[in-house]
Every structure is written in C-alpha cells, then in structure tokens.
Scaffold this active site. Structure first.
Site, PDB file in Angstrom:
ATOM      1  N   THR A  12      54.641  24.708 -53.128  1.00 45.53           N
ATOM      2  CA  THR A  12      55.604  24.281 -53.142  1.00 45.53           C
ATOM      3  C   THR A  12      55.675  23.453 -54.862  1.00 45.53           C
ATOM      4  OG1 THR A  12      57.324  24.742 -51.650  1.00 45.53           O
ATOM      5  CG2 THR A  12      58.296  22.949 -52.096  1.00 45.53           C
ATOM      6  N   VAL A  44      65.998  28.030 -44.025  1.00 49.41           N
ATOM      7  CA  VAL A  44      66.956  26.480 -45.381  1.00 49.41           C
ATOM      8  C   VAL A  44      65.363  25.687 -44.860  1.00 49.41           C
ATOM      9  CG1 VAL A  44      67.438  25.191 -46.674  1.00 49.41           C
ATOM     10  CG2 VAL A  44      68.496  26.890 -45.347  1.00 49.41           C
ATOM     11  N   GLY A  45      64.534  25.462 -45.575  1.00 50.46           N
ATOM     12  CA  GLY A  45      63.642  24.163 -45.759  1.00 50.46           C
ATOM     13  C   GLY A  45      64.081  22.625 -45.674  1.00 50.46           C
ATOM     14  N   ASP A  46      63.138  21.874 -45.548  1.00 51.04           N
ATOM     15  CA  ASP A  46      63.444  20.329 -46.510  1.00 51.04           C
ATOM     16  C   ASP A  46      63.397  20.432 -47.778  1.00 51.04           C
ATOM     17  OD1 ASP A  46      60.796  21.113 -46.576  1.00 51.04           O
ATOM     18  OD2 ASP A  46      60.478  19.345 -47.234  1.00 51.04           O
ATOM     19  N   THR A  84      56.264  18.107 -49.991  1.00 48.93           N
ATOM     20  CA  THR A  84      55.977  19.313 -49.213  1.00 48.93           C
ATOM     21  C   THR A  84      54.811  19.559 -48.014  1.00 48.93           C
ATOM     22  OG1 THR A  84      54.080  20.609 -49.961  1.00 48.93           O
ATOM     23  CG2 THR A  84      53.636  19.124 -50.695  1.00 48.93           C
ATOM     24  N   GLY A  85      54.717  20.573 -47.489  1.00 49.57           N
ATOM     25  CA  GLY A  85      54.060  20.151 -46.444  1.00 49.57           C
ATOM     26  C   GLY A  85      55.551  21.161 -45.734  1.00 49.57           C
ATOM     27  N   THR A  86      55.637  21.305 -44.010  1.00 53.35           N
ATOM     28  CA  THR A  86      56.243  22.160 -42.796  1.00 53.35           C
ATOM     29  C   THR A  86      57.755  21.695 -43.330  1.00 53.35           C
ATOM     30  OG1 THR A  86      54.482  22.231 -41.596  1.00 53.35           O
ATOM     31  CG2 THR A  86      55.898  22.617 -40.140  1.00 53.35           C
TER      32      THR A  86
HETATM   33  N1  ASP Z   1      58.357  22.158 -47.613  1.00 51.52           N
HETATM   34  C1  ASP Z   1      58.283  23.588 -47.831  1.00 51.52           C
HETATM   35  C2  ASP Z   1      59.697  24.202 -47.125  1.00 51.52           C
HETATM   36  O1  ASP Z   1      59.369  24.242 -46.258  1.00 51.52           O
HETATM   37  C3  ASP Z   1      57.374  24.109 -47.960  1.00 51.52           C
HETATM   38  C4  ASP Z   1      56.113  23.565 -48.510  1.00 51.52           C
HETATM   39  O2  ASP Z   1      56.223  22.674 -49.324  1.00 51.52           O
HETATM   40  O3  ASP Z   1      54.911  24.424 -48.869  1.00 51.52           O
HETATM   41  O4  ASP Z   1      59.845  25.073 -47.329  1.00 51.52           O
END
Ligand code: ASP
Length: 351
Positions: A212, A241-243, A263-265
């Site tokens: 990301t 849809v993510g964050d 960035t992350g989960t």
């Molecule tokens: N935050 C992003 C999502 O969950 C993924 C990521 O940052 O690696 O879509």
C-alpha cells in the site's frame, strides 16, 4: 495475461512483532494507571520534514532483493518524493504534493496501488484511495474502483467536484469518466508477481497484504495533507473494502494536529479508527506526534490483534514512522531537499 517474467518475485510479508510496551493505554494490566507511555517502540522523531511517503508495512529481508530491484524500490520512493517536493518548492499546497507523490507510486508496478495492485478472489483489481486536507478537513475517497488509472486523483475529484466524500464501485468509475479521468482496462493493472501471489494465497487459503502507498506533507503555510492508495489484500473477497479509503481509519489530516497515512491489516485499522486516533491523542492530551503515533501503532492496534505502521507528520515538520511489523518501506524529504529512503529500517540518503 501471461508474461515471461520470473514466476515469483519478492513478497512483502507482514510479520507480527511484539509491541515492546508492557503497560500502556491499550492492552495494559487492568487497573494500571493510564500513564504517559515511556518511549514506546518506534517512538523516535525526524525533524524538518516537508514530505514523507510509504510503500507498505512489512519487511524485505536484507539480501533478498537483487541490486536492480532494490534500486527500483528506492527509485520509486525517490521519484515520488521529488515530485511532491518540487511542487512544495514552487509554493504549491500540501494537498497537491501528496496527490503528486501518490500518483508516482500508483504508476510504479512495484507497489500495491494503481499499476501493480493485488488481485481479489476473482482475479480482479479493486482499488481504494483517500485524500484529506488539514486546513478545512475536506476529504475525498473512492472504494472498489475498477477502471481508474490513478484512484488518488479520483478521490481528490470526489472531494472537489461532488457533494460527497466517498464513492464506490461502478458509480465512482462513471464519475471518473464524466470528469475526464483516464479510463483504463483491468489488464493495465496486471503484474506477474501479483498474479503468482494470488495463486499462492489461494493454494494456502490465506489473504496477504503489503505494498500500500501513502504520503503526508506540510506546505509553506503550515497546512498538512494526507493521501493513501491501495489494491487492498491479495485474495480479498470481491467487494471487500479496507481502511485506506476510510477517512479517520487509513487517512487523516488536521492542521491543528497531524497528517497520517496508515498501512496494515485494514479491518483492524478501521475498528481502531487509527489515523484519527493519533490526531485525537495529540489534540486532547497535547502529546507529541511520535508518542501519539506509537501509542496507536504499537499498543492499540496490536491489542486488537493486528500489525501495521503509519507515517505521521505534524505542521512543524516532525515525522514519526512507528510500525509493529518488521519494517515499513518509507522515505522522506527535509525542508532543505535531503531525501532519505528506508527499505530495511536503514537510512539511505539520496542527495
Ligand atoms: N491497509 C490495506 C488494506 O487493508 C493493506 C495494507 O496496507 O497492506 O487494504
């Protein structure tokens, strides 16, 4: 959609790492005094920064990259920083700078945004992005976009040319067409490396994240802005849809406090309202950016069961980049034009 590229490239693997803070605001012992966290992991600050970018939480094991690939990552980060810095030097706004920086990373196939985005379960690309202006809290976001080359510019367009903050799916792509944003077919986003990652994720029944992109900037008027763009998670469900496009979760900017890109989960960053929480901690407790960001990233998010990282820049140019993953691909440029890129938690000045 075949390619003669090697069947497997590098993968940015998100790895859980202990938070390193025994007692804090989140996940601490019941009844523990809500003390100011003492120097949490990742709590350092870099000063005099005007623009920072990230290319996802995770880590690239040192030595696992060919010299060419390492150069390509650093080159992408550097070009993004130069694009935004050039605008800031010309007196442009932080909003212009973060959009320009993220566009460069969206066009770079090494990152999981725009060209090079990951695949969902159906082998499609669904792109998410958001942008926010710290002076007036205006923001724009798009989710599940299929045919827009640069989702970050579409997010800005939603902010500036519609009455809305967030648009999703077909309507967002149609809005893009109506506003002259370049249309592109799905094969534009294809990369062999991401396709191989999808096959691997399906075989191992998992979802993967990494790559990301995001940017935070402060301009001459001390206005901050933030932007984030992603293809989301490899093997995500169609429609997930993510964050990243959720203002307050993956992106936030407020001139009173900070600009943040996460960035992350994504699911956990949404539940933890991560980006806004960093701003709120600063606003309500007057904590410095590095402590506020580390509190959320190293305590709250791990306590909710996930890992990740942020870039957070306050209006005075203080940058924090805490992460609970083994690394955070990122770079920054200082007021005097010094560029640093960091792939393995290192410091590599470019010039
Ligand atoms: N935050 C992003 C999502 O969950 C993924 C990521 O940052 O690696 O879509």
């Amino acid at each position: 959609m075949s390619s003669s590229l090697p069947s497997r490239g590098i993968r940015v693997v998100v790895t859980a790492v202990a938070a390193g803070v025994a007692v804090g605001l989140f996940g601490g012992a019941a009844g523990a005094a809500p003390a100011a966290p003492a120097a949490p992991a990742g709590g350092s600050v870099i000063r005099d920064v005007v623009l920072a970018v990230h290319g996802g939480a995770g880590s690239i094991p040192r030595g696992s990259l060919s010299a060419e690939r390492e150069a390509a990552y650093r080159d992408g980060l550097t070009r993004a920083l130069r694009a935004g810095y050039g605008l800031l030097q010309d007196g442009a706004s932080s909003l212009d700078a973060v959009e320009a920086a993220v566009r460069v990373l969206e066009d770079d196939p090494n990152f999981n945004a725009g060209k090079g985005a990951v695949f969902n379960t159906d082998g499609e690309h669904e792109l998410d992005a958001s942008i926010m202006n710290g002076a007036d809290l205006r923001s724009g976001a798009v989710a599940g976009v299929h045919n827009t080359k640069n989702p970050i510019s579409l997010a800005r367009m939603v902010m500036e040319r519609s009455r809305h903050v967030m648009m999703a799916g077909r309507g967002a792509d149609v809005f893009a067409l109506q506003n002259g944003v370049p249309y592109t077919t799905q094969d534009y986003f294809f990369t062999q490396r991401r396709w191989d990652a999808l096959i691997d994720a399906k075989e191992n029944a998992k979802v993967d994240s990494g790559g990301t992109v995001g940017a935070v900037a402060v301009d001459r008027g001390r206005g901050v802005a933030a932007a984030t763009s992603t293809g989301g998670l490899t093997n995500k469900l169609v429609g997930r849809v993510g964050d990243s496009p959720v203002v307050g979760a993956g992106t936030y900017a407020n001139n009173r406090t900070v600009a943040v890109s996460c960035t992350g989960t994504g699911e956990v960053f949404i539940r933890g309202v991560a980006a806004h929480d960093i701003s709120a901690i600063m606003e309500y407790t007057r904590a410095p950016v590095q402590r506020a960001a580390a509190t959320v990233v190293n305590e709250k998010i791990p306590a909710l069961g996930a890992t990740g990282g942020v870039i957070a820049l306050d209006p005075r140019g203080n940058l924090a980049t805490p992460h609970s993953t083994a690394g955070l691909i990122n770079g920054y440029v200082t007021r005097d034009g010094r560029i640093v890129t960091r792939l393995y938690n290192d410091e590599t000045p470019i010039g």
